[in-house]
Design a protein around this motif. Structure first.
Motif, PDB file in Angstrom:
ATOM      1  N   PRO A 114      -1.005  43.628 -30.479  1.00  0.00           N
ATOM      2  CA  PRO A 114      -1.864  43.661 -29.283  1.00  0.00           C
ATOM      3  C   PRO A 114      -1.637  42.437 -28.405  1.00  0.00           C
ATOM      4  CG  PRO A 114      -3.089  42.782 -31.123  1.00  0.00           C
ATOM      5  CD  PRO A 114      -1.678  43.022 -31.623  1.00  0.00           C
ATOM      6  N   SER A 115      -2.020  42.569 -27.158  1.00  0.00           N
ATOM      7  CA  SER A 115      -2.082  41.413 -26.273  1.00  0.00           C
ATOM      8  C   SER A 115      -3.355  40.637 -26.615  1.00  0.00           C
ATOM      9  CB  SER A 115      -2.056  41.878 -24.814  1.00  0.00           C
ATOM     10  OG  SER A 115      -2.006  40.770 -23.950  1.00  0.00           O
ATOM     11  N   TYR A 116      -3.807  39.781 -25.722  1.00  0.00           N
ATOM     12  CA  TYR A 116      -4.969  38.944 -26.002  1.00  0.00           C
ATOM     13  C   TYR A 116      -6.218  39.784 -26.270  1.00  0.00           C
ATOM     14  CZ  TYR A 116      -2.182  35.077 -24.137  1.00  0.00           C
ATOM     15  OH  TYR A 116      -1.203  34.140 -23.916  1.00  0.00           O
ATOM     16  N   ILE A 117      -6.960  39.374 -27.319  1.00  0.00           N
ATOM     17  CA  ILE A 117      -8.187  40.070 -27.704  1.00  0.00           C
ATOM     18  C   ILE A 117      -9.371  39.154 -27.437  1.00  0.00           C
ATOM     19  CG2 ILE A 117      -9.383  41.297 -29.548  1.00  0.00           C
ATOM     20  CD1 ILE A 117      -6.686  41.501 -31.009  1.00  0.00           C
ATOM     21  N   ALA A 148      -0.632  47.508 -27.870  1.00  0.00           N
ATOM     22  CA  ALA A 148      -1.626  47.640 -26.804  1.00  0.00           C
ATOM     23  C   ALA A 148      -1.637  46.360 -25.976  1.00  0.00           C
ATOM     24  CB  ALA A 148      -3.007  47.894 -27.404  1.00  0.00           C
ATOM     25  N   PRO A 149      -1.784  46.516 -24.652  1.00  0.00           N
ATOM     26  CA  PRO A 149      -1.840  47.747 -23.869  1.00  0.00           C
ATOM     27  C   PRO A 149      -0.459  48.384 -23.733  1.00  0.00           C
ATOM     28  CG  PRO A 149      -1.857  45.871 -22.408  1.00  0.00           C
ATOM     29  CD  PRO A 149      -1.904  45.307 -23.804  1.00  0.00           C
ATOM     30  N   MET A 150      -0.360  49.409 -22.884  1.00  0.00           N
ATOM     31  CA  MET A 150       0.859  50.189 -22.767  1.00  0.00           C
ATOM     32  C   MET A 150       2.084  49.349 -22.421  1.00  0.00           C
ATOM     33  SD  MET A 150       2.209  53.224 -23.007  1.00  0.00           S
ATOM     34  CE  MET A 150       0.755  54.291 -23.013  1.00  0.00           C
ATOM     35  N   ILE A 151       1.906  48.287 -21.630  1.00  0.00           N
ATOM     36  CA  ILE A 151       3.047  47.485 -21.178  1.00  0.00           C
ATOM     37  C   ILE A 151       3.803  46.871 -22.356  1.00  0.00           C
ATOM     38  CG2 ILE A 151       1.665  45.388 -20.894  1.00  0.00           C
ATOM     39  CD1 ILE A 151       4.589  46.517 -18.653  1.00  0.00           C
ATOM     40  N   VAL A 152       3.109  46.632 -23.478  1.00  0.00           N
ATOM     41  CA  VAL A 152       3.757  46.035 -24.649  1.00  0.00           C
ATOM     42  C   VAL A 152       4.877  46.931 -25.177  1.00  0.00           C
ATOM     43  CG1 VAL A 152       3.391  45.170 -27.001  1.00  0.00           C
ATOM     44  CG2 VAL A 152       1.636  44.810 -25.243  1.00  0.00           C
ATOM     45  N   LYS A 153       4.722  48.240 -25.027  1.00  0.00           N
ATOM     46  CA  LYS A 153       5.735  49.173 -25.502  1.00  0.00           C
ATOM     47  C   LYS A 153       7.058  49.037 -24.758  1.00  0.00           C
ATOM     48  CE  LYS A 153       2.259  52.726 -26.634  1.00  0.00           C
ATOM     49  NZ  LYS A 153       2.471  52.875 -28.084  1.00  0.00           N
ATOM     50  N   HIS A 154       7.024  48.428 -23.571  1.00  0.00           N
ATOM     51  CA  HIS A 154       8.218  48.385 -22.720  1.00  0.00           C
ATOM     52  C   HIS A 154       8.868  47.006 -22.652  1.00  0.00           C
ATOM     53  CE1 HIS A 154       7.059  52.397 -21.508  1.00  0.00           C
ATOM     54  NE2 HIS A 154       5.884  51.952 -21.093  1.00  0.00           N
ATOM     55  N   ILE A 155       8.299  46.037 -23.360  1.00  0.00           N
ATOM     56  CA  ILE A 155       8.839  44.676 -23.267  1.00  0.00           C
ATOM     57  C   ILE A 155      10.262  44.596 -23.780  1.00  0.00           C
ATOM     58  CG2 ILE A 155       8.612  42.325 -24.140  1.00  0.00           C
ATOM     59  CD1 ILE A 155       5.588  42.655 -24.009  1.00  0.00           C
TER      60      ILE A 155
END
Length: 269
Positions: free
Chosen positions: A188-191, A230-237
């Motif tokens: 995940p990104s920042y929680i 998460a979020p969706m942008i992490v899938k594309h890094i």
């Protein structure tokens, strides 16, 4: 019957944050939860909340930085409750700041808890997972497993290690024909748990609520997904980093705030 019913689940760092929330949600769905924390009081408070709602939970003290205690901890757990089916390596710390201005012991402690301790505890309980018909290893990594994180270099390094370890172990289990054991890595990104107070979330990567992250983790576990991102942008890094020239990627990371997000970190550890 709920998916998690009847499973004995060990969660590290479950005295607060997403660890505590996972414990409560899993117990609500019928799991027997071993709630661990460095302080017995923190683990006991989570277990009391779970029991008030009819769930089954047991508090135990575990400091993931103390690798030499793991075998004795496993023996106590087995004697009191039996072997576990699921291990969720959730315990983690973060320190922010300019690299040389962060005390070396804090850098080393970050790696000890986030990576070395995680691997050592997995080693200690690996036979439990192999022997369970529904064994599952869940490792909490980070979106920083994919990118450099200025002002959080050791945190990012520890999470890169977690992702590499998890992926390697997942493939090894497959090669060995141990299909009863799944590995899920959570990135995940920042929680919004207090650990990252002061950070400025990058563009397209808003601060995530603990509830949303835990919901995604449990869904991923039910589907036995190898990755929860998460979020969706992490899938594309990975695709962006692998496609763009390095100077372009560096510019994009700065323009979107990825390179500066930890600059004003003041969160708890």
């Amino acid at each position: 019957m709920p998916y998690f019913s009847g499973l004995r689940i060990l969660i590290t760092g479950a005295g607060s944050g997403i660890g505590a929330l996972m414990a409560e949600k899993l117990a609500h769905e019928g799991a027997e939860v071993i709630v661990t924390a460095r302080r017995k009081e923190a683990a006991s408070e989570v277990c009391e909340r779970i029991r008030r709602h009819g769930g089954t939970a047991h508090p135990m003290v575990l400091d993931v930085s103390k690798l030499g205690t793991f075998n004795a901890f496993r023996e106590r757990l087995h004697k009191a409750h039996g072997p576990v089916d699921v291990l969720i390596n959730n315990a983690g710390v973060v320190f922010g700041g300019e690299f040389e201005k962060v005390d070396l012991k804090d850098h080393l402690n970050t790696f000890q808890i986030n990576a070395t301790g995680l691997m050592a505890l997995t080693h200690a309980f690996f036979d439990d997972l192999i022997q369970s018909p529904r064994g599952h290893l869940v490792n909490i990594a980070s979106a920083s497993s994919y990118v450099g994180l200025p002002y959080g270099s050791t945190y990012a390094a520890s999470k890169w290690a977690v992702l590499g370890f998890s992926e390697s172990l997942r493939l090894e289990l497959k090669e060995r024909g141990l299909d009863n054991v799944s590995v899920t890595t959570v990135c995940p990104s920042y929680i919004d748990t207090g650990m990252f107070d002061g950070v400025k979330s990058p563009l397209l990567s808003p601060m995530l609520s603990p509830e949303k992250v835990v919901r995604a983790i449990l869904d991923g576990m039910r589907q036995r997904e190898p990755l929860v991102q998460a979020p969706m942008i992490v899938k594309h890094i990975d695709l962006m980093k692998g496609t763009l020239p390095m100077p372009v990627w560096d510019f994009l990371a700065k323009a979107t705030g990825m390179s500066t997000s930890m600059k004003k970190w003041r969160g708890k550890h």
